[in-house]
Design an enzyme around this catalytic site. Structure first.
Site, PDB file in Angstrom:
ATOM      1  N   ASN A  12      47.341  53.468  82.019  1.00 26.32           N
ATOM      2  CA  ASN A  12      48.060  54.734  82.250  1.00 26.32           C
ATOM      3  C   ASN A  12      48.876  54.618  83.533  1.00 26.32           C
ATOM      4  O   ASN A  12      48.314  54.543  84.623  1.00 26.32           O
ATOM      5  CB  ASN A  12      47.017  55.856  82.360  1.00 26.32           C
ATOM      6  CG  ASN A  12      47.638  57.219  82.587  1.00 26.32           C
ATOM      7  OD1 ASN A  12      48.818  57.341  82.923  1.00 26.32           O
ATOM      8  ND2 ASN A  12      46.844  58.254  82.416  1.00 26.32           N
ATOM      9  N   CYS A  39      52.656  62.907  84.933  1.00 25.83           N
ATOM     10  CA  CYS A  39      52.879  62.147  83.694  1.00 25.83           C
ATOM     11  C   CYS A  39      53.972  62.750  82.809  1.00 25.83           C
ATOM     12  O   CYS A  39      54.420  62.111  81.859  1.00 25.83           O
ATOM     13  CB  CYS A  39      51.581  62.027  82.915  1.00 25.83           C
ATOM     14  SG  CYS A  39      50.191  61.547  83.932  1.00 25.83           S
ATOM     15  N   HIS A  64      53.138  59.920  76.166  1.00 25.08           N
ATOM     16  CA  HIS A  64      52.532  59.442  77.414  1.00 25.08           C
ATOM     17  C   HIS A  64      51.260  58.667  77.055  1.00 25.08           C
ATOM     18  O   HIS A  64      50.429  59.146  76.275  1.00 25.08           O
ATOM     19  CB  HIS A  64      52.203  60.638  78.314  1.00 25.08           C
ATOM     20  CG  HIS A  64      51.304  60.279  79.444  1.00 25.08           C
ATOM     21  ND1 HIS A  64      51.554  59.208  80.273  1.00 25.08           N
ATOM     22  CD2 HIS A  64      50.134  60.834  79.876  1.00 25.08           C
ATOM     23  CE1 HIS A  64      50.585  59.117  81.159  1.00 25.08           C
ATOM     24  NE2 HIS A  64      49.712  60.088  80.946  1.00 25.08           N
TER      25      HIS A  64
HETATM   26  N1  ACO Z   1      32.228  52.557  82.912  1.00 21.38           N
HETATM   27  C1  ACO Z   1      30.972  52.873  82.518  1.00 21.38           C
HETATM   28  N2  ACO Z   1      30.497  54.126  82.546  1.00 21.38           N
HETATM   29  C2  ACO Z   1      31.331  55.082  83.010  1.00 21.38           C
HETATM   30  C3  ACO Z   1      32.620  54.820  83.443  1.00 21.38           C
HETATM   31  C4  ACO Z   1      33.066  53.494  83.398  1.00 21.38           C
HETATM   32  N3  ACO Z   1      34.287  53.107  83.783  1.00 21.38           N
HETATM   33  N4  ACO Z   1      33.199  55.972  83.821  1.00 21.38           N
HETATM   34  C5  ACO Z   1      32.297  56.945  83.637  1.00 21.38           C
HETATM   35  N5  ACO Z   1      31.150  56.400  83.153  1.00 21.38           N
HETATM   36  C6  ACO Z   1      29.920  57.070  82.808  1.00 21.38           C
HETATM   37  C7  ACO Z   1      29.727  58.353  83.582  1.00 21.38           C
HETATM   38  O1  ACO Z   1      29.163  58.108  84.851  1.00 21.38           O
HETATM   39  C8  ACO Z   1      28.798  59.113  82.676  1.00 21.38           C
HETATM   40  O2  ACO Z   1      27.495  58.608  82.877  1.00 21.38           O
HETATM   41  P1  ACO Z   1      26.227  59.605  82.851  1.00 21.38           P
HETATM   42  O3  ACO Z   1      26.216  60.178  81.445  1.00 21.38           O
HETATM   43  O4  ACO Z   1      25.099  58.704  83.163  1.00 21.38           O
HETATM   44  O5  ACO Z   1      26.513  60.643  83.897  1.00 21.38           O
HETATM   45  C9  ACO Z   1      29.235  58.681  81.284  1.00 21.38           C
HETATM   46  O6  ACO Z   1      29.981  57.474  81.445  1.00 21.38           O
HETATM   47  C10 ACO Z   1      30.108  59.714  80.611  1.00 21.38           C
HETATM   48  O7  ACO Z   1      31.093  60.139  81.552  1.00 21.38           O
HETATM   49  P2  ACO Z   1      32.215  61.121  81.160  1.00 21.38           P
HETATM   50  O8  ACO Z   1      33.131  61.356  82.323  1.00 21.38           O
HETATM   51  O9  ACO Z   1      31.578  62.305  80.474  1.00 21.38           O
HETATM   52  O10 ACO Z   1      32.968  60.219  80.115  1.00 21.38           O
HETATM   53  P3  ACO Z   1      33.873  60.675  78.921  1.00 21.38           P
HETATM   54  O11 ACO Z   1      33.203  60.380  77.667  1.00 21.38           O
HETATM   55  O12 ACO Z   1      34.432  62.047  79.146  1.00 21.38           O
HETATM   56  O13 ACO Z   1      35.063  59.635  79.066  1.00 21.38           O
HETATM   57  C11 ACO Z   1      37.350  59.675  79.813  1.00 21.38           C
HETATM   58  C12 ACO Z   1      35.884  59.630  80.222  1.00 21.38           C
HETATM   59  C13 ACO Z   1      37.664  58.380  79.034  1.00 21.38           C
HETATM   60  C14 ACO Z   1      38.221  59.735  81.031  1.00 21.38           C
HETATM   61  C15 ACO Z   1      37.548  60.911  78.894  1.00 21.38           C
HETATM   62  O14 ACO Z   1      37.122  62.077  79.545  1.00 21.38           O
HETATM   63  C16 ACO Z   1      38.939  61.092  78.464  1.00 21.38           C
HETATM   64  O15 ACO Z   1      39.391  60.452  77.557  1.00 21.38           O
HETATM   65  N6  ACO Z   1      39.650  62.012  79.109  1.00 21.38           N
HETATM   66  C17 ACO Z   1      41.026  62.249  78.848  1.00 21.38           C
HETATM   67  C18 ACO Z   1      41.755  62.271  80.112  1.00 21.38           C
HETATM   68  C19 ACO Z   1      42.431  60.986  80.433  1.00 21.38           C
HETATM   69  O16 ACO Z   1      42.607  60.083  79.659  1.00 21.38           O
HETATM   70  N7  ACO Z   1      42.886  60.944  81.652  1.00 21.38           N
HETATM   71  C20 ACO Z   1      43.719  59.896  82.091  1.00 21.38           C
HETATM   72  C21 ACO Z   1      44.559  60.352  83.216  1.00 21.38           C
HETATM   73  S1  ACO Z   1      45.241  61.925  83.041  1.00 21.38           S
HETATM   74  C22 ACO Z   1      46.678  61.880  82.242  1.00 21.38           C
HETATM   75  O17 ACO Z   1      47.313  60.881  82.168  1.00 21.38           O
HETATM   76  C23 ACO Z   1      47.182  63.104  81.627  1.00 21.38           C
END
Ligand code: ACO
Length: 327
Positions: free
Chosen positions: A283, A111, A253
């Protein structure tokens, strides 16, 4: 000497895929995706490739710059999802657009790829080796995501953006790139990875298995981004002798709206200075910054003299920022 962006272009696949479409594939909902990421829909390839999307974006950037394909000295495609391992996407693009005088190669910094390509081109032009370049950020990430994994497949989209960049002798530095910062943290690389083909050959007793899909520790990526991005933007501003108050647009990004909001808060800058298109395109890794830049440019939102920060961050881990004055 500095370098200026004199043309931009972008290309997206035809097929729109909404959060409701995603909810038919995996157990998710429009509400979950919107709230956690800001994404509403994305474009997904139904045949478009990194090379075909890049070529289209390059042709538009050249047209805007008033240049012909034979005028191009260099083509760099920043991508982590080329369709071929050999030849590289940049050589494919060269062949498609007919830029027969260019040197062409790919750059892999996920990215951060577009910002890293801009820094690379800057160094080449400072050395006097080349006078212009097409730089592209392009991805077809849809082939690297596991469509059964709801935690990653909802996040990404496909697309390409390009910029035509020219060396400029604007000694007063009233326009063009005025500072840049790059960094990498390879020790934390496995928080966002995709292994691809397994390691095996005629001399190995047992193959080393590989996960061919994108694997991400979302919370670690989030922590990295909200710490590192404001720090590198501040460093680039300091080098440029500017402060956040001088900047008109922070083109980040487009990973996730929560990251963008957290960065704005840490920099103490109003969120309105952070343009966003991830709701429509999700993304697209290396493609996010040039596609957003092209949208702003074509919508007439960038004016002569506007000060812009570009900042990329992602797998590697890699991060970078540059400050430029729009011409
Ligand atoms: N729909 C519904 N539920 C979901 C989904 C989905 N698409 N994805 C995960 N879940 C569930 C998980 O299974 C988990 O359930 P559980 O509690 O029963 O185990 C729950 O949601 C929480 O999962 P987490 O992975 O802890 O979710 P989080 O709150 O961390 O959100 C996210 C995930 C949005 C990716 C967050 O971590 C984030 O914003 N990360 C930043 C990284 C990012 O944006 N990466 C993109 C690519 S990298 C880059 O471009 C640099």
């Amino acid at each position: 000497m500095t370098i200026k962006i004199t043309g931009t272009g972008s290309a997206l696949p035809e097929r729109k895929v909404t959060n409701f479409d995603m909810a038919k594939l995996v157990e998710t909902s429009d509400e979950w995706i919107r709230e956690r990421t800001g994404i509403v829909e994305r474009r997904i390839s139904t045949g478009e490739t990194v090379a075909s999307l890049s070529a289209k974006a390059c042709e538009l950037a050249l047209e805007q710059a008033g240049k012909k394909p034979e005028d191009v000295d260099m083509i760099i495609v920043a991508t982590c999802s080329p369709e071929l391992l050999l030849p590289c996407a940049a050589c494919q693009v060269q062949g498609i657009i007919g830029a027969k005088n260019a040197v062409a190669f790919d750059l892999s910094a996920a990215c951060s790829g577009f910002v890293f390509a801009l820094c690379t081109v800057y160094a080449y032009m400072q050395s006097g080796l080349y006078r212009n370049a097409l730089i592209v950020g392009a991805e077809v990430l849809s082939k690297l995501v596991d469509w059964d994994d709801r935690s990653t497949c909802v996040l990404f989209g496909d697309g390409a953006g390009a910029a035509f960049v020219e060396a400029s002798e604007d000694k007063a530095e009233k326009s063009g790139i005025i500072s840049m910062v790059q960094g990498s943290d390879g020790a934390k690389g496995m928080v966002l990875s995709c292994q691809g083909r397994k390691l095996t050959n005629a001399f190995m007793e047992e193959a080393v298995e590989a996960n061919e899909y994108i694997h991400m520790d979302g919370q670690e990526v989030y922590k990295f981004a909200v710490r590192q991005v404001p720090a590198c933007i501040n460093e680039a501003l300091e080098k440029a002798g500017l402060t956040v108050d001088d900047i008109d647009h922070f083109v980040l990004h487009q990973a996730n709206i929560r990251i963008i909001e957290a960065v704005a808060k840490r920099l103490k800058v109003d969120i309105s200075k952070f343009p966003v298109n991830l709701d429509r395109v999700a993304n697209m890794s290396a493609a996010t910054i040039p596609v957003l830049l092209d949208e702003l440019n074509r919508e007439g939102k960038l004016h002569k003299g506007d000060k812009i920060v570009l900042s990329g961050f992602g797998a590697g881990l890699t991060y970078g920022a540059c400050v430029l004055i729009w011409d």
